[in-house]
Enzyme design. Structure first.
Site, PDB file in Angstrom:
ATOM      1  N   PRO A  52      10.511  40.724  -0.415  1.00 53.54           N
ATOM      2  CA  PRO A  52       9.762  41.847   0.157  1.00 53.54           C
ATOM      3  C   PRO A  52       8.945  42.561  -0.918  1.00 53.54           C
ATOM      4  O   PRO A  52       9.143  42.321  -2.105  1.00 53.54           O
ATOM      5  CB  PRO A  52      10.865  42.763   0.701  1.00 53.54           C
ATOM      6  CG  PRO A  52      12.092  42.415  -0.060  1.00 53.54           C
ATOM      7  CD  PRO A  52      11.937  41.023  -0.611  1.00 53.54           C
TER       8      PRO A  52
ATOM      9  N   GLU B 136       7.753  45.123  -3.580  1.00 55.70           N
ATOM     10  CA  GLU B 136       8.472  45.960  -4.550  1.00 55.70           C
ATOM     11  C   GLU B 136       8.349  47.446  -4.213  1.00 55.70           C
ATOM     12  O   GLU B 136       9.070  48.273  -4.747  1.00 55.70           O
ATOM     13  CB  GLU B 136       7.944  45.715  -5.965  1.00 55.70           C
ATOM     14  CG  GLU B 136       6.443  45.910  -6.167  1.00 55.70           C
ATOM     15  CD  GLU B 136       5.623  44.654  -5.860  1.00 55.70           C
ATOM     16  OE1 GLU B 136       5.990  43.891  -4.941  1.00 55.70           O
ATOM     17  OE2 GLU B 136       4.600  44.459  -6.545  1.00 55.70           O
TER      18      GLU B 136
ATOM     19  N   GLU C 126      -1.437  35.273   5.596  1.00 57.60           N
ATOM     20  CA  GLU C 126      -2.035  36.379   6.354  1.00 57.60           C
ATOM     21  C   GLU C 126      -2.545  37.367   5.324  1.00 57.60           C
ATOM     22  O   GLU C 126      -1.758  38.070   4.694  1.00 57.60           O
ATOM     23  CB  GLU C 126      -0.980  37.041   7.256  1.00 57.60           C
ATOM     24  CG  GLU C 126      -0.288  36.093   8.238  1.00 57.60           C
ATOM     25  CD  GLU C 126      -1.227  35.568   9.299  1.00 57.60           C
ATOM     26  OE1 GLU C 126      -2.333  36.113   9.455  1.00 57.60           O
ATOM     27  OE2 GLU C 126      -0.861  34.598   9.965  1.00 57.60           O
TER      28      GLU C 126
ATOM     29  N   GLY D 163      -6.147  39.755   3.583  1.00 60.21           N
ATOM     30  CA  GLY D 163      -6.883  40.997   3.801  1.00 60.21           C
ATOM     31  C   GLY D 163      -7.916  40.912   4.913  1.00 60.21           C
ATOM     32  O   GLY D 163      -8.195  39.844   5.455  1.00 60.21           O
TER      33      GLY D 163
ATOM     34  N   CYS E 227      -3.937  45.556   7.954  1.00 57.78           N
ATOM     35  CA  CYS E 227      -4.915  44.508   7.674  1.00 57.78           C
ATOM     36  C   CYS E 227      -6.027  44.507   8.711  1.00 57.78           C
ATOM     37  O   CYS E 227      -7.089  43.952   8.472  1.00 57.78           O
ATOM     38  CB  CYS E 227      -4.217  43.162   7.648  1.00 57.78           C
ATOM     39  SG  CYS E 227      -3.231  42.902   9.122  1.00 57.78           S
TER      40      CYS E 227
ATOM     41  N   GLU F  35     -12.277  45.731   1.347  1.00 58.75           N
ATOM     42  CA  GLU F  35     -11.098  46.351   1.949  1.00 58.75           C
ATOM     43  C   GLU F  35     -10.646  47.564   1.123  1.00 58.75           C
ATOM     44  O   GLU F  35     -10.399  47.440  -0.072  1.00 58.75           O
ATOM     45  CB  GLU F  35      -9.963  45.324   2.020  1.00 58.75           C
ATOM     46  CG  GLU F  35      -8.759  45.837   2.781  1.00 58.75           C
ATOM     47  CD  GLU F  35      -7.648  44.789   2.921  1.00 58.75           C
ATOM     48  OE1 GLU F  35      -7.374  44.067   1.955  1.00 58.75           O
ATOM     49  OE2 GLU F  35      -7.050  44.724   4.018  1.00 58.75           O
TER      50      GLU F  35
ATOM     51  N   GLY G  44      -7.303  34.223   5.311  1.00 58.37           N
ATOM     52  CA  GLY G  44      -6.124  33.372   5.277  1.00 58.37           C
ATOM     53  C   GLY G  44      -6.171  32.178   6.192  1.00 58.37           C
ATOM     54  O   GLY G  44      -7.229  31.748   6.648  1.00 58.37           O
TER      55      GLY G  44
END
Ligand code: NAD
Length: 528
Positions: A208, A210, A282, A284, A316, A414, A487
């Protein structure tokens, strides 16, 4: 400020992927709801080699709420070994699908019963309003029940095959898969990946983010209580460049499923390329929202506001560039800005809060850089534009709206924060061309009352997900994923489930009792 937090805050991205090479905690962990420290979840983790820790910050108060293990490459190796051992033992992979179904349904029920607790953990570690986390988490058990049901109902196929041949397609799990997840929807995205992988019979090692790993660790602990066997679902926390990298480079990993930024996607795909394993990525986005002049303007304004400012713009598929036909631009912009200005900013745990923090100091700096650049390029600030700490604390940034033109950075890159571009557009053709002009192709939304315009624009949009007169809707059965720099592959749906299986094609000759002698003169030259 501790050295580790300085390292994280100094990152050029809004998330950190720097190496952590100090042993902490430097300070006493703070929040009473949290344990002071969380260990990784894999057999032997408590006695693993990890002596490094990461501090988890509450973005609303800037206080440290707990620490988690930072897994070393040796820990990652041990977690993958645990996954391999479980997979090879067949304790999960070879179990009757009815058993996997039962366990996953039980896990879904356990999650339901602890929903409000998990929502609070999510809110405290991400700064996202509790109102959003309650709504989002309420749906998560559906991912477990959906994929459990697919496990029970998925069947092989018998494709047509020339001659007296029976061709069966059968499916089996891949092995040990790596899942790398972000901080913005910590539990949603982890469960989106864990559910199909486990339903298909794989062992999983999750890394996961940090910045917000606690709910994923707690979920994996709960999975053990639900009787997912030890070693089947493992979690290693740590920084991307160390823990994530070690996991992706392990040659025993059979697939990588990543959600993260596009640059992380490139690094992970390079590691996967070396080991020739599949990747679901998956990444940005820069989701356009196209507002056509035939729509009732207030309806589109409300929809676009939800698209833009939910999660403080940190999804996203945030509607981050709103492309409005010039016939309704002024009316739309005036209403949108008035509503953005009126959003209630505040404590994420207050159910009245509508917009809360971004994730960390680096994200505040990033938002500010985008605002400054947009203004220096000639953009017009319509509202917001600055950090807005509450009582002098917290990573709050004002909901910000800037009018730009399509070539400006804010219209193309983004931000991952509440900084939204409005673009005035002279024609539907220009709206479409603008929408398709970035390297991203994840989500897109359009607002129109014309059915034929909706279908025609939807078909021409460069996006893996298109919403018409709505935004952000998601369902476990609905494939989710982008193209181009956003992606490859899909989460959700049969597509995600089959992405965790390998297909075997078996061809059985049920004719030719005596067999074929290829080398017999005049007879054998007939094959297939
Ligand atoms: P990030 O790329 O910084 O980190 C994502 C994960 O990758 C983290 O766990 C991180 O530790 C890990 N990581 C980083 N470098 C790595 C490396 N070299 N090897 C292995 N792992 C590595 O992203 P983030 O800041 O956590 O999340 C925000 C990004 O995620 C945004 O770009 C957003 O658009 C994207 N996102 C995409 C979707 C989607 O469905 N397409 C959903 C949510 C978020």
């Amino acid at each position: 400020m501790s050295l580790l937090r300085q390292l994280i805050r100094g990152s050029t991205r809004w998330s950190s992927s720097r190496r952590l090479d100090i042993a902490i905690p430097a300070r006493r962990p703070f929040h009473s709801m949290f344990r002071p420290h969380y260990t990784n979840v894999f057999p032997g983790a408590e006695i693993g080699s990890s002596r490094q820790r990461i501090e988890i910050e509450n973005p609303a108060t800037e206080e440290i709420i707990c620490t988690v293990d930072a897994a070393s490459p040796a820990d990652v190796n041990a977690a993958v070994t645990a996954g391999m051992k479980a997979f090879q033992s067949g304790i999960w992979a070879n179990k009757d699908v009815n058993h996997r179904f039962d366990v996953l349904i039980k896990l879904a029920d356990m999650l339901k019963s602890r929903m409000s607790e998990f929502a609070k953990y999510e809110s405290l570690q991400t700064g996202r309003p509790i109102r959003e986390m309650n709504a989002q988490l309420a749906r998560l058990p559906e991912w477990l029940t959906y994929h459990a049901s697919l496990a029970r109902t998925h069947t092989g196929r018998i494709p047509p095959f020339k001659g007296k041949m029976l061709n069966t397609l059968t499916y089996s799990p891949l092995g040990v898969v790596a899942q790398i997840t972000p901080w913005n929807h910590p539990l949603l995205i982890a469960i989106k990946k864990i559910a199909p992988a486990l339903a298909a019979g794989n062992s999983v090692v999750v890394k996961p983010s940090e910045l917000a790993p606690v709910s994923v660790l707690l979920f994996a602990e709960m999975a053990l209580e639900a009787r997912i066997p030890e070693g089947v679902l493992n979690v290693v926390c740590g920084l991307g460049a160390e823990t994530g990298k070690a996991l992706c480079e392990d040659s025993r990993i059979a697939k990588i499923d990543l959600t993260g930024g596009t640059e992380t996607g490139r690094a992970v795909c390079a590691a996967a390329g070396k080991n020739l394993i599949p990747v679901t990525a998956e990444l940005g986005g820069k989701t356009p929202v196209l507002v056509f002049p035939d729509i009732e303007v207030e309806r589109a304004v409300k929809g676009a506001l939800f698209a833009s400012f939910i999660a403080a713009g940190q999804t996203c598929v945030t509607g981050s560039r709103i492309i409005i036909h010039e016939d309704i631009y002024d009316q739309f912009a005036a209403s949108f800005v008035a509503k953005a200005n009126a959003l209630r900013i505040g404590d994420p745990l207050d159910t009245k809060t509508q917009v809360s923090t971004v994730i960390n100091r680096a994200s505040i700096d990033r938002c500010q850089r985008f605002v400054d650049q947009a203004l220096s390029e000639g953009g017009k600030l319509l509202c917001g534009g600055s950090p807005a700490p509450v009582n002098g604390k917290g990573h709050f940034f004002q909901p910000t709206v800037i009018e730009v033109t399509p070539e400006m950075a804010l219209a193309n890159e983004e931000v991952f924060g509440p900084v939204i571009a409005l673009i005035r557009s002279p024609s539907p053709a220009h709206m479409l061309a603008t929408a398709n002009s970035t390297p991203f192709a994840l989500g897109a939304a359009l607002w129109t009352s014309s059915l034929s315009l909706a279908h025609s624009v939807s078909q021409q949009l460069d996006a893996g997900l298109v919403w018409v007169n709505t935004h952000h809707n998601n369902d476990p059965s609905s494939p989710w994923g982008g193209w181009k720099d956003s992606g490859m592959g899909k989460e959700n749906g049969v597509e995600a489930f089959e992405g965790y299986l390998k297909c075997k094609s078996t061809v059985v000759n049920w004719g030719e009792a005596g067999g074929v002698d290829w080398f017999e003169d005049n007879k054998g030259a007939r094959y297939g």
